[in-house]
Motif scaffolding. Structure first.
Motif, short mmCIF file in Angstrom:
data_model
loop_
_atom_site.label_atom_id
_atom_site.label_comp_id
_atom_site.label_asym_id
_atom_site.label_seq_id
_atom_site.Cartn_x
_atom_site.Cartn_y
_atom_site.Cartn_z
N ARG A 59 0.83 -1.21 0.00
CA ARG A 59 0.00 0.00 0.00
C ARG A 59 0.86 1.25 0.00
NH1 ARG A 59 -4.76 -0.62 -1.70
NH2 ARG A 59 -5.27 1.36 -0.73
N VAL A 60 1.93 1.25 0.78
CA VAL A 60 2.81 2.42 0.84
C VAL A 60 3.48 2.65 -0.50
CG1 VAL A 60 4.86 3.41 1.92
CG2 VAL A 60 3.16 2.24 3.33
N ARG A 61 4.01 1.59 -1.08
CA ARG A 61 4.69 1.74 -2.37
C ARG A 61 3.72 2.23 -3.45
NH1 ARG A 61 7.30 -2.73 -0.15
NH2 ARG A 61 9.56 -2.42 0.08
N SER A 62 2.50 1.72 -3.42
CA SER A 62 1.50 2.16 -4.39
C SER A 62 1.19 3.65 -4.23
CB SER A 62 0.21 1.34 -4.21
OG SER A 62 -0.82 1.81 -5.05
N ALA A 63 1.04 4.09 -2.98
CA ALA A 63 0.76 5.51 -2.72
C ALA A 63 1.91 6.40 -3.17
CB ALA A 63 0.48 5.73 -1.23
N LEU A 64 3.15 5.97 -2.92
CA LEU A 64 4.30 6.76 -3.33
C LEU A 64 4.40 6.83 -4.85
CD1 LEU A 64 7.02 5.49 -0.80
CD2 LEU A 64 5.68 7.61 -0.69
N GLU A 65 4.10 5.74 -5.52
CA GLU A 65 4.14 5.74 -6.98
C GLU A 65 3.06 6.66 -7.55
OE1 GLU A 65 6.21 4.52 -9.08
OE2 GLU A 65 7.41 3.15 -7.84
N ARG A 66 1.84 6.55 -7.02
CA ARG A 66 0.74 7.36 -7.55
C ARG A 66 0.98 8.85 -7.37
NH1 ARG A 66 -2.46 3.86 -4.72
NH2 ARG A 66 -3.05 5.53 -3.28
N THR A 67 1.65 9.23 -6.30
CA THR A 67 1.84 10.64 -6.00
C THR A 67 3.18 11.19 -6.49
OG1 THR A 67 2.68 10.03 -3.80
CG2 THR A 67 0.33 10.58 -3.98
N GLY A 68 3.98 10.35 -7.14
CA GLY A 68 5.24 10.81 -7.70
C GLY A 68 6.37 10.94 -6.71
N MET A 69 6.20 10.40 -5.49
CA MET A 69 7.22 10.55 -4.46
C MET A 69 8.19 9.38 -4.38
SD MET A 69 5.35 12.44 -1.24
CE MET A 69 3.70 11.78 -1.45
N ALA A 70 7.90 8.28 -5.07
CA ALA A 70 8.73 7.08 -4.94
C ALA A 70 10.22 7.35 -5.17
CB ALA A 70 8.22 5.99 -5.86
N PRO A 71 10.60 8.13 -6.19
CA PRO A 71 12.05 8.33 -6.41
C PRO A 71 12.77 9.01 -5.25
CG PRO A 71 10.79 8.94 -8.37
CD PRO A 71 9.81 8.72 -7.27
N LEU A 72 12.05 9.77 -4.44
CA LEU A 72 12.68 10.45 -3.32
C LEU A 72 13.15 9.48 -2.24
CD1 LEU A 72 10.16 13.42 -2.89
CD2 LEU A 72 12.50 13.57 -3.77
N PHE A 73 12.55 8.29 -2.19
CA PHE A 73 12.85 7.34 -1.12
C PHE A 73 13.65 6.13 -1.59
CE2 PHE A 73 9.13 9.75 0.17
CZ PHE A 73 9.52 10.17 1.42
N GLY A 74 13.82 5.98 -2.88
CA GLY A 74 14.68 4.92 -3.40
C GLY A 74 14.34 3.53 -2.93
N GLY A 75 13.05 3.25 -2.72
CA GLY A 75 12.64 1.92 -2.29
C GLY A 75 12.82 1.65 -0.81
N ARG A 76 13.24 2.65 -0.04
CA ARG A 76 13.46 2.45 1.40
C ARG A 76 12.14 2.61 2.15
NH1 ARG A 76 17.92 5.21 -0.62
NH2 ARG A 76 16.91 7.21 -0.21
N VAL A 77 11.38 1.54 2.23
CA VAL A 77 10.06 1.52 2.85
C VAL A 77 10.06 0.44 3.93
CG1 VAL A 77 7.61 1.03 2.49
CG2 VAL A 77 8.89 2.39 0.81
N PHE A 78 9.67 0.81 5.15
CA PHE A 78 9.68 -0.11 6.29
C PHE A 78 8.28 -0.17 6.88
CE2 PHE A 78 13.82 1.63 5.55
CZ PHE A 78 14.65 0.53 5.63
N THR A 79 7.72 -1.37 6.88
CA THR A 79 6.35 -1.59 7.32
C THR A 79 6.28 -2.85 8.18
OG1 THR A 79 5.90 -2.79 5.27
CG2 THR A 79 5.35 -0.45 5.30
N PRO A 80 5.21 -3.02 8.98
CA PRO A 80 5.14 -4.17 9.87
C PRO A 80 5.22 -5.52 9.16
CG PRO A 80 3.57 -2.52 10.57
CD PRO A 80 4.12 -2.06 9.24
N ASP A 81 4.67 -5.63 7.95
CA ASP A 81 4.72 -6.91 7.25
C ASP A 81 6.14 -7.25 6.80
OD1 ASP A 81 4.13 -4.61 5.59
OD2 ASP A 81 3.95 -5.95 3.88
N LEU A 82 7.02 -6.26 6.76
CA LEU A 82 8.41 -6.50 6.39
C LEU A 82 9.33 -6.59 7.60
CD1 LEU A 82 8.61 -3.93 3.45
CD2 LEU A 82 8.25 -6.40 3.28
N VAL A 83 9.02 -5.81 8.64
CA VAL A 83 9.91 -5.68 9.80
C VAL A 83 9.48 -6.57 10.96
CG1 VAL A 83 10.81 -4.05 11.53
CG2 VAL A 83 10.61 -3.37 9.13
#
Length: 230
Positions: free
Chosen positions: A117-141
């Protein structure tokens, strides 16, 4: 001079990067209504819990009403309805993309939402390149806020001590997690979902400063960095 410098930025997603908390509140009011008494003051029950992970929020509302915790299929149905509304209605917080682009620090996202969900939101809003895939969420951590694990995982991935990280948060749950991780926190109250008294609550939880306009963020970050270096 201090031996600790603020070198990395970690942001919550919902309510800070994406103005989804107001959409989530609107949708939850609609999705929960069939499961609770007609006169239930749902806004007052939901708002203090925003920032919690989804199942924790729902369980807390049901228990406070004296109801049994929602069954997994009920949670799944409510979540699906909320996610559909968010996909259709959520937008980037005004000014956030320009503000983040002006801040010359490596950036990550730490969110109680799911990674997809976070990655989808970042892509839709054009912010994904600012974070370079560095997304930390409970399902991952494996941890959700207010546990500090998401923020500690982000710092570890950066390879820096937690004290070098500056955090953007809009909820008491998130501020609590970041402070427990040993990080400096700026509280944001410019989203459409903010309840009265939120500034005081964020400061009580440990936010250093609270602001309501993303256009101010680059200057605030510069000021905090200058203070930390003294």
């Amino acid at each position: 001079m201090s031996d600790v410098y603020l070198t990395h930025l970690i942001s919550d997603c919902d309510g800070v990067l994406v103005d989804s908390e107001s959409v989530t509140l609107f949708s939850l009011l609609k999705q929960l209504r069939p499961y609770v008494p007609a006169d239930t003051p749902l806004v007052a029950l939901i708002q203090p819990r925003q920032g919690q992970n989804f199942e924790t929020l729902l369980t807390g509302v049901f228990l406070e009403l004296g109801l049994a915790p929602p069954a997994p299929d009920v949670c799944a149905a409510i979540r699906q309805g909320v996610e559909t509304d968010c996909d259709r209605l959520q937008r980037a917080v005004p000014g956030v993309l320009r503000a983040l682009a002006a801040i010359n620090m490596p950036k990550a996202v730490a969110s109680n939402n799911t990674g997809a969900r976070v990655r989808s939101a970042l892509e839709r809003t054009g912010m994904a390149p600012l974070f370079g895939g560095r997304v930390f969420t409970p399902d991952l951590v494996g941890h959700a806020k207010p546990h500090p694990g998401l923020y500690l995982a982000a710092a570890a991935a950066f390879g820096v001590p937690p004290g070098q990280c500056l955090v953007l948060e809009d909820s008491v749950t998130g501020v609590t997690a970041a402070v427990a991780a040993g990080m400096t926190v700026l509280g944001f109250i410019g989203g459409g979902h903010v309840a009265a008294g939120q500034e005081a609550r964020l400061k009580t939880a440990g936010a250093l400063l609270v602001f309501n306009d993303m256009a101010r963020l680059p200057a605030l970050v510069a000021a905090v960095m200058d203070t930390a270096a003294v």
